[in-house]
Design a protein around this motif. Sequence first.
Motif, mmCIF file in Angstrom:
data_model
loop_
_atom_site.group_PDB
_atom_site.id
_atom_site.type_symbol
_atom_site.label_atom_id
_atom_site.label_comp_id
_atom_site.label_asym_id
_atom_site.label_seq_id
_atom_site.Cartn_x
_atom_site.Cartn_y
_atom_site.Cartn_z
ATOM 1 N N SER A 55 -0.896 6.594 -2.095
ATOM 2 C CA SER A 55 -2.198 6.853 -1.470
ATOM 3 C C SER A 55 -2.493 8.307 -1.112
ATOM 4 C CB SER A 55 -2.350 5.967 -0.220
ATOM 5 O OG SER A 55 -2.022 4.640 -0.535
ATOM 6 N N TYR A 86 2.221 -1.630 4.456
ATOM 7 C CA TYR A 86 1.603 -0.301 4.409
ATOM 8 C C TYR A 86 2.707 0.731 4.575
ATOM 9 C CZ TYR A 86 -2.816 -2.745 5.191
ATOM 10 O OH TYR A 86 -3.908 -3.576 5.079
ATOM 11 N N VAL A 118 3.355 4.046 5.113
ATOM 12 C CA VAL A 118 2.602 5.229 5.552
ATOM 13 C C VAL A 118 3.370 5.887 6.707
ATOM 14 C CG1 VAL A 118 0.360 6.059 6.370
ATOM 15 C CG2 VAL A 118 0.457 3.967 4.999
ATOM 16 N N ASP A 153 0.884 -1.156 0.000
ATOM 17 C CA ASP A 153 0.000 0.000 0.000
ATOM 18 C C ASP A 153 0.921 1.204 0.000
ATOM 19 O OD1 ASP A 153 -1.615 2.144 1.247
ATOM 20 O OD2 ASP A 153 -3.086 0.558 1.637
ATOM 21 N N HIS A 181 -3.952 3.267 -2.494
ATOM 22 C CA HIS A 181 -5.179 3.333 -1.688
ATOM 23 C C HIS A 181 -5.629 4.802 -1.596
ATOM 24 C CE1 HIS A 181 -7.821 1.583 1.477
ATOM 25 N NE2 HIS A 181 -7.601 2.682 2.176
ATOM 26 N N ASN A 208 -4.586 11.986 -1.212
ATOM 27 C CA ASN A 208 -5.992 12.292 -1.049
ATOM 28 C C ASN A 208 -6.479 13.131 -2.222
ATOM 29 O OD1 ASN A 208 -5.987 10.963 1.467
ATOM 30 N ND2 ASN A 208 -5.035 12.772 2.389
ATOM 31 N N TYR A 248 -12.271 5.733 8.350
ATOM 32 C CA TYR A 248 -10.990 5.335 7.762
ATOM 33 C C TYR A 248 -10.616 3.912 8.162
ATOM 34 C CZ TYR A 248 -5.945 6.071 6.725
ATOM 35 O OH TYR A 248 -4.669 5.993 6.260
ATOM 36 N N GLN A 272 0.794 7.634 11.574
ATOM 37 C CA GLN A 272 -0.332 6.684 11.554
ATOM 38 C C GLN A 272 -0.001 5.356 12.249
ATOM 39 O OE1 GLN A 272 -2.773 6.393 8.054
ATOM 40 N NE2 GLN A 272 -2.299 8.488 7.437
ATOM 41 N N GLU A 276 -10.327 4.355 -1.042
ATOM 42 C CA GLU A 276 -11.268 4.123 0.060
ATOM 43 C C GLU A 276 -12.698 3.901 -0.431
ATOM 44 O OE1 GLU A 276 -10.820 6.508 3.569
ATOM 45 O OE2 GLU A 276 -8.858 7.234 2.889
ATOM 46 N N HIS A 304 -2.876 3.954 14.249
ATOM 47 C CA HIS A 304 -3.941 3.428 13.372
ATOM 48 C C HIS A 304 -3.633 1.986 12.959
ATOM 49 C CE1 HIS A 304 -6.694 2.978 9.994
ATOM 50 N NE2 HIS A 304 -5.662 2.750 9.200
HETATM 51 N N1 ARG Z 1 -4.704 8.678 2.277
HETATM 52 C C1 ARG Z 1 -4.029 8.495 3.523
HETATM 53 C C2 ARG Z 1 -3.329 9.768 3.929
HETATM 54 O O1 ARG Z 1 -3.010 10.576 3.107
HETATM 55 C C3 ARG Z 1 -3.015 7.406 3.460
HETATM 56 C C4 ARG Z 1 -3.581 6.052 3.215
HETATM 57 C C5 ARG Z 1 -2.636 4.970 3.607
HETATM 58 N N2 ARG Z 1 -3.129 3.670 3.364
HETATM 59 C C6 ARG Z 1 -4.044 3.029 4.090
HETATM 60 N N3 ARG Z 1 -4.426 1.834 3.708
HETATM 61 N N4 ARG Z 1 -4.522 3.551 5.187
HETATM 62 O O2 ARG Z 1 -3.080 9.965 5.104
#
Ligand code: ARG
Length: 563
Positions: A119, A327, A329, A116, A156, A121, A305, A333, A255, A336
Amino acid sequence: MITRIASTINKMVNSEITINEIELLIEQPKHAEQGDLALPCFRFARTMKLAPNQIAAQIASGFTCEGVIKVEAVGGYVNFFLDILTIAENVITEIITQGNHYGDSDAGQGRAITIDLSSPNIAKPFSMGHLRSTVIGNAIANMLEKNGYTPIRINHLGDWGTQFGKLITAYKRWGEENKVRQDPIRELHQLYVYFHQQAEIDESLEKEGRQWFKCLEDGDTEAVALWKWFREVSLEAFSRVYNLMGISFDSYHGEAFYNDKMRAVVEMLKNADLLEESEGAKVVRLDDEGLPPCLIMKSDGATLYATRDLAAAFYRQDHYAFAVSLYVVGNEQTLHFKQLIAVLNKLGVPWANDLVHIPFGMILKDGKKMSTRKGKVVLLEEVLEQSIQMAHNAIMEKNPSLHNRKQVAKQVGVGAVLFHDLKVFRQNDIEFSLEDMLRFEGETGPYVQYTHARACSILRKAAWNQEYPTSFTTFGKDERAVVKQLAAFPEEVEKAVKEWDPSKVAKYVIDLSQDFNHYYAHTSILQGVKEEEKAQRLALVHAVSIVIKESLRLLGMEAPEEM
Ligand code: ARG
């Protein structure tokens, strides 16, 4: 080489310590008198019931292995001295015959690993955090592939949530279609920022935003059409960045894709008796794990989320049967993903602990987080364009007659940004500085690319016909460091994969470049050398060019032949 030594030792020590573990124990000593490789024996002491120095002496006295000319026990260490001619012959022949497949392994046996990454937004600028995720995730995917796994790159996208209700509100009130078409991300982002400013004065806005989101969730035609349009134009803008970086994805399931897949997850949690009411919302308590509760559903029935990530985890396991699910990220996070894994464990899912969060630090500017605050946006596309422009200027200064300047400027400009990110261990924050990234000396992308171009230019000048010698009788002290680096490549990649750490490859290729440049500065390759010597040195140069190029490819970078 290390593998061969490790497997010989494994037979000698006759303990449950595997070849693989021994490989990881083997070090490269700093000083030449300590040999080319060294094995600390402390780890064997308990199983062998001997003192480390006795073990070292025992290994040293009975050790024989092709390519090792001398073995010495010093204290608890065994030092190995390698025969550089044999190593050169093995390694260079291997590199030249295998080309970019040198260092490939089938350790992964084709197993799927979902990654992942990126990703971003929708309707928001591509942030520095998303840049890091993209670059690190892509490099990890490349490395996994080299080690025989099947990486699946999943973008994602953040394309669902209450913010889209707000955005629709803002667009309907103040937006202009033309402006959005021209510069979608900037325009949509500004509308979003403006919404928040106005919402402080006008209370009705928040409510209107929630209503529009409800419309969106209920499939209202106008709301859905606008959302689709925002998504589409955002993706177009993101694609330009991905194209610049030469990155593609196997899936863009964001998402929103999980909207119809969350009910099943909520049912499952309910059936497992894990859902609890908390102030109207539904949560999974994680007290036993020492974590705050995971929010699954808001009081108005809206999912969150985390709910989408749960649905995504099930979907990915069903769809790809991943061995590991990564992931990539940011650090922020971490909680999370701990919660996500904890909830899956509570559900008794056997693959819960195959989910791995790969966190990373921030990109700082003058010691502060680079953010997209209050409409002041750092657009990654602009950063890349600027870097390409600066690379172009540098080329005009150094090599104005270069025929494919534009293409090379792109390769160097983009590569500089990527390398700057990847050479640092991902957990550390990094300071953003285009000037630093683009330096041609020091530990930079351009420096490594330039070293590769230099090797190619030597081969061009020599009009080398790819005829290479099968023995390396003239190699000595000067070639030693370079040959040893070349031999270390497969192990470095393997280590980098094990630790999900592309910076190992970046550091490796800096070392190789430095050793090669040192060699080149002190050794004549083309002039005043005998033919056989020249042939051997050219083979070495060719091997170096192959391994640098392959290292850069793993990092997601190109290797121009001239610059
Ligand atoms: N879109 C999210 C952000 O910008 C990151 C997503 C990461 N991937 C996931 N499966 N949660 O913070």
